[in-house]
Design a protein around this motif. Structure first.
Motif, short mmCIF file in Angstrom:
data_model
loop_
_atom_site.label_atom_id
_atom_site.label_comp_id
_atom_site.label_asym_id
_atom_site.label_seq_id
_atom_site.Cartn_x
_atom_site.Cartn_y
_atom_site.Cartn_z
N THR A 163 0.82 -1.22 0.00
CA THR A 163 0.00 0.00 0.00
C THR A 163 0.86 1.27 0.00
O THR A 163 0.30 2.38 -0.02
CB THR A 163 -0.92 0.03 1.23
N ILE A 164 2.20 1.12 0.02
CA ILE A 164 3.10 2.28 -0.03
C ILE A 164 3.62 2.38 -1.45
O ILE A 164 4.49 1.61 -1.87
CB ILE A 164 4.27 2.13 0.97
N ASN A 165 3.08 3.32 -2.23
CA ASN A 165 3.45 3.45 -3.65
C ASN A 165 3.25 4.88 -4.10
O ASN A 165 2.88 5.75 -3.30
CB ASN A 165 2.64 2.47 -4.50
N THR A 166 3.46 5.10 -5.41
CA THR A 166 3.38 6.47 -5.92
C THR A 166 1.97 7.03 -5.93
O THR A 166 1.77 8.23 -6.12
CB THR A 166 3.95 6.52 -7.35
N ASP A 167 0.96 6.16 -5.73
CA ASP A 167 -0.42 6.65 -5.65
C ASP A 167 -0.79 7.04 -4.23
O ASP A 167 -1.76 7.79 -4.02
CB ASP A 167 -1.39 5.58 -6.14
N THR A 168 -0.06 6.51 -3.23
CA THR A 168 -0.42 6.79 -1.84
C THR A 168 0.59 7.70 -1.14
O THR A 168 0.30 8.23 -0.06
CB THR A 168 -0.52 5.48 -1.05
N PHE A 169 1.82 7.88 -1.74
CA PHE A 169 2.84 8.75 -1.16
C PHE A 169 3.29 9.69 -2.28
O PHE A 169 3.99 9.28 -3.22
CB PHE A 169 4.01 7.91 -0.64
N MET A 170 2.90 10.96 -2.19
CA MET A 170 3.16 11.94 -3.25
C MET A 170 3.81 13.18 -2.66
O MET A 170 3.53 13.56 -1.52
CB MET A 170 1.85 12.32 -3.95
N VAL A 171 4.68 13.79 -3.46
CA VAL A 171 5.32 15.06 -3.08
C VAL A 171 5.18 16.02 -4.27
O VAL A 171 5.49 15.66 -5.41
CB VAL A 171 6.81 14.88 -2.73
N ASN A 172 4.69 17.20 -4.00
CA ASN A 172 4.48 18.19 -5.03
C ASN A 172 5.20 19.50 -4.68
O ASN A 172 5.19 19.92 -3.51
CB ASN A 172 2.99 18.49 -5.22
N GLY A 173 5.83 20.09 -5.71
CA GLY A 173 6.40 21.42 -5.56
C GLY A 173 5.74 22.33 -6.57
O GLY A 173 4.53 22.53 -6.52
N GLU A 174 6.54 22.87 -7.51
CA GLU A 174 5.93 23.62 -8.61
C GLU A 174 5.13 22.67 -9.49
O GLU A 174 4.23 23.08 -10.22
CB GLU A 174 7.01 24.32 -9.43
#
Length: 514
Positions: free
Chosen positions: A70-81
């Motif tokens: 359950t730890i993947n790019t759909d559940t752990f995201m980081v956004n900047g610009e």
């Protein structure tokens, strides 16, 4: 009854505990076995962190082990610009987000963990966990116009810290100011300021007002070609002077704001300059039948020594060089290359040949005779009856001397240029007998006029040696009972004949014609 009461109390306690553990967990499709919900207990960076490094790995630590699926790019995201691209890892209750490339400077990033994150029993994060942090600012530097100068001090710095930058102008430019977005912030080359987010500073330079200089060239008994030939020259311009003698004359030297006998001569215009080309009358085909000093075979050499010949710097020898009785190993700095005949060596610094006592016959036999002739010439020259003695007590600075034999019982020091006047007489000869040392000071010139020739001038040195300083323009044959030393950039039209050693340092030695 007592036993049953205790059992009832225990059952109630267990039920109560299960109720506490399952309370607050969301319903989902999984069958809940344990009712503890995943909770984020810490993050790196922490919420609202500032000055975060650009290579930071972002992580969140939970209160319990999670289901790694359950730890993947759909559940752990980081956004900047924009959304960051990176890799996701999980280990020991901690989820890691490693950005594919460095973070941007002074940028707010937001991390999000969604409710799709679950533990192995199906219990989910109860609500999205969101936190943010700000990266460290960057100070960037540039110059305008391009290649007008250099700047130092750029880099990453904590916000509100103090930074110093410096600008240095390149040749032909001078510093004007520092600007940010076109607004002047300082007129000092060294500028200290407080960092306030990303800052892009521009060091502005302008072209310097060039100084101009004049060049005056004088010549008698010859001409000088000036290239380029202009009324004035910008600072740093190179000008080439080429001297051409009239019939019956030969170029001898440059004087005033130039020295030496290099022809052509390159002059750098960094001030107003006046330069004179000197020419001397040569003996039109006549060879002196009865010279005051007969050099014998020693006269065939530009340099002849018994114990050593050495050089450093950009030396140039016109005609032959020889050493005896010492071998070729006592000739240093010339990069000798033995000829296939084995009778002589060559060198890029010598236009003639290099002879030594360890080379094959017949040259060494002639070389031995040349050394003997050198010693005889010294004795003969030193024994001539003088016309004048102790002239000016061992200092002839600034004097004009007629031909003759001059004698000093001490050393001779020349600290200012002297003129030797041949009086228009072919084979006019000058013999200087010096019981001590001969010392020619820096920037001194031996000027020849009215037919005086370097070939007929003899400096006979019986002391510790003859020493020519830097930038000397010397004429004549030195017959030294010991050492001859020529310092940096000095030139000699004549012969260096030493009964011990000759040392050079970036010199031009030209053997005169008869």
């Amino acid at each position: 009854m007592f036993f049953r009461k205790l059992k009832l109390i225990s059952s109630l306690a267990i039920a109560s505990t299960l109720a506490i553990m399952t309370s607050g967990c969301a319903e989902d499709d999984a069958e809940e076995i344990v009712g503890i919900c995943p909770i984020v207990v810490s993050t790196i960076p922490i919420d609202s962190a500032v000055n975060v490094t650009l290579d930071q790995v972002i992580s969140a630590t939970f209160n319990e082990e999670l289901d790694p699926e359950t730890i993947n790019t759909d559940t752990f995201m980081v956004n900047g610009e924009s959304a960051l691209i990176g890799g996701i890892d999980y280990a020991d209750k901690t989820a890691f987000f490693t950005p594919e490339s460095n973070l941007l400077p002074f940028t707010v990033y937001t991390g999000t963990l969604t409710t799709e994150i679950k533990d192995p029993f199906g219990n989910a994060l109860q609500e999205d966990f969101v936190w943010s942090f700000t990266t460290i600012p960057e100070v960037s530097l540039s110059v305008s116009p391009d290649a007008s100068g250099t700047v130092t001090g750029a880099g990453l710095f904590n916000n509100e810290s103090f930074v110093t930058v410096e600008a240095v102008a390149n040749a032909g430019f001078e510093f004007l100011n520092w600007t940010i977005d076109g607004t002047e912030v300082s007129t000092n080359e060294t500028y200290e300021f407080e960092v306030n987010g990303n800052m892009a500073l521009v060091a502005n330079f302008e072209v310097m007002s060039l100084n101009t200089f004049t060049l005056t060239v004088n010549a008698v008994n010859g001409d000088v070609d000036v290239n380029p030939n202009q009324t004035s020259y910008n600072d740093g311009t190179s000008v080439i002077l080429s001297a051409t003698p009239d019939n019956g004359y030969e170029f001898s030297s440059w004087s005033d704001d130039a020295s030496g006998n290099n022809n052509p001569l390159t002059v750098t215009m960094d001030a107003d300059k006046a330069i004179t080309a000197n020419f001397t009358q040569y003996n039109t085909g006549q060879i002196c039948a009865n010279p005051a000093v007969d050099l014998g075979l020693a006269g065939d050499y530009a340099i002849l020594a018994k114990s050593g010949i050495s050089t450093t710097g950009n030396t140039s020898i016109t005609d032959d060089l020889g050493i005896s009785p010492n071998s070729s190993t006592s000739i240093t700095g010339f990069g000798l290359s033995l000829h296939s005949s084995g009778t002589y060596s060559t060198s890029s610094l010598v236009t003639g040949r290099v002879y030594a006592s360890d080379y094959a016959v017949p040259t060494p036999a002639n070389l031995t005779t040349a050394v003997s002739n050198m010693e005889t010439a010294f004795t003969t020259a030193n024994g001539l009856a003088p016309d004048q003695t102790e002239l000016l007590a061992g200092n002839i600075n600034g004097q004009t001397l007629a031909s003759g034999v001059y004698k000093w019982s001490t050393g001779l020091l020349v600290t200012n240029s002297i003129t030797l006047d041949g009086g228009g007489v072919d084979c006019a000869e000058f013999v200087f007998q010096i019981a001590g040392d001969l010392t020619i000071a820096n920037n001194t010139e031996i000027i020849l006029i009215n037919g005086a020739k370097a070939d007929n001038i003899y400096w006979v040195v019986a002391g510790a040696g003859a020493v020519l300083g830097t930038d000397v323009n010397f004429s004549g044959n030195i017959l030294s009972q010991t050492l001859i030393s020529v310092d940096t950039r000095s030139s000699v039209v004549g012969r260096l004949l030493a009964q011990s050693a000759v040392t050079l340092d970036g010199n031009a030695i030209v053997k005169p014609s008869n």
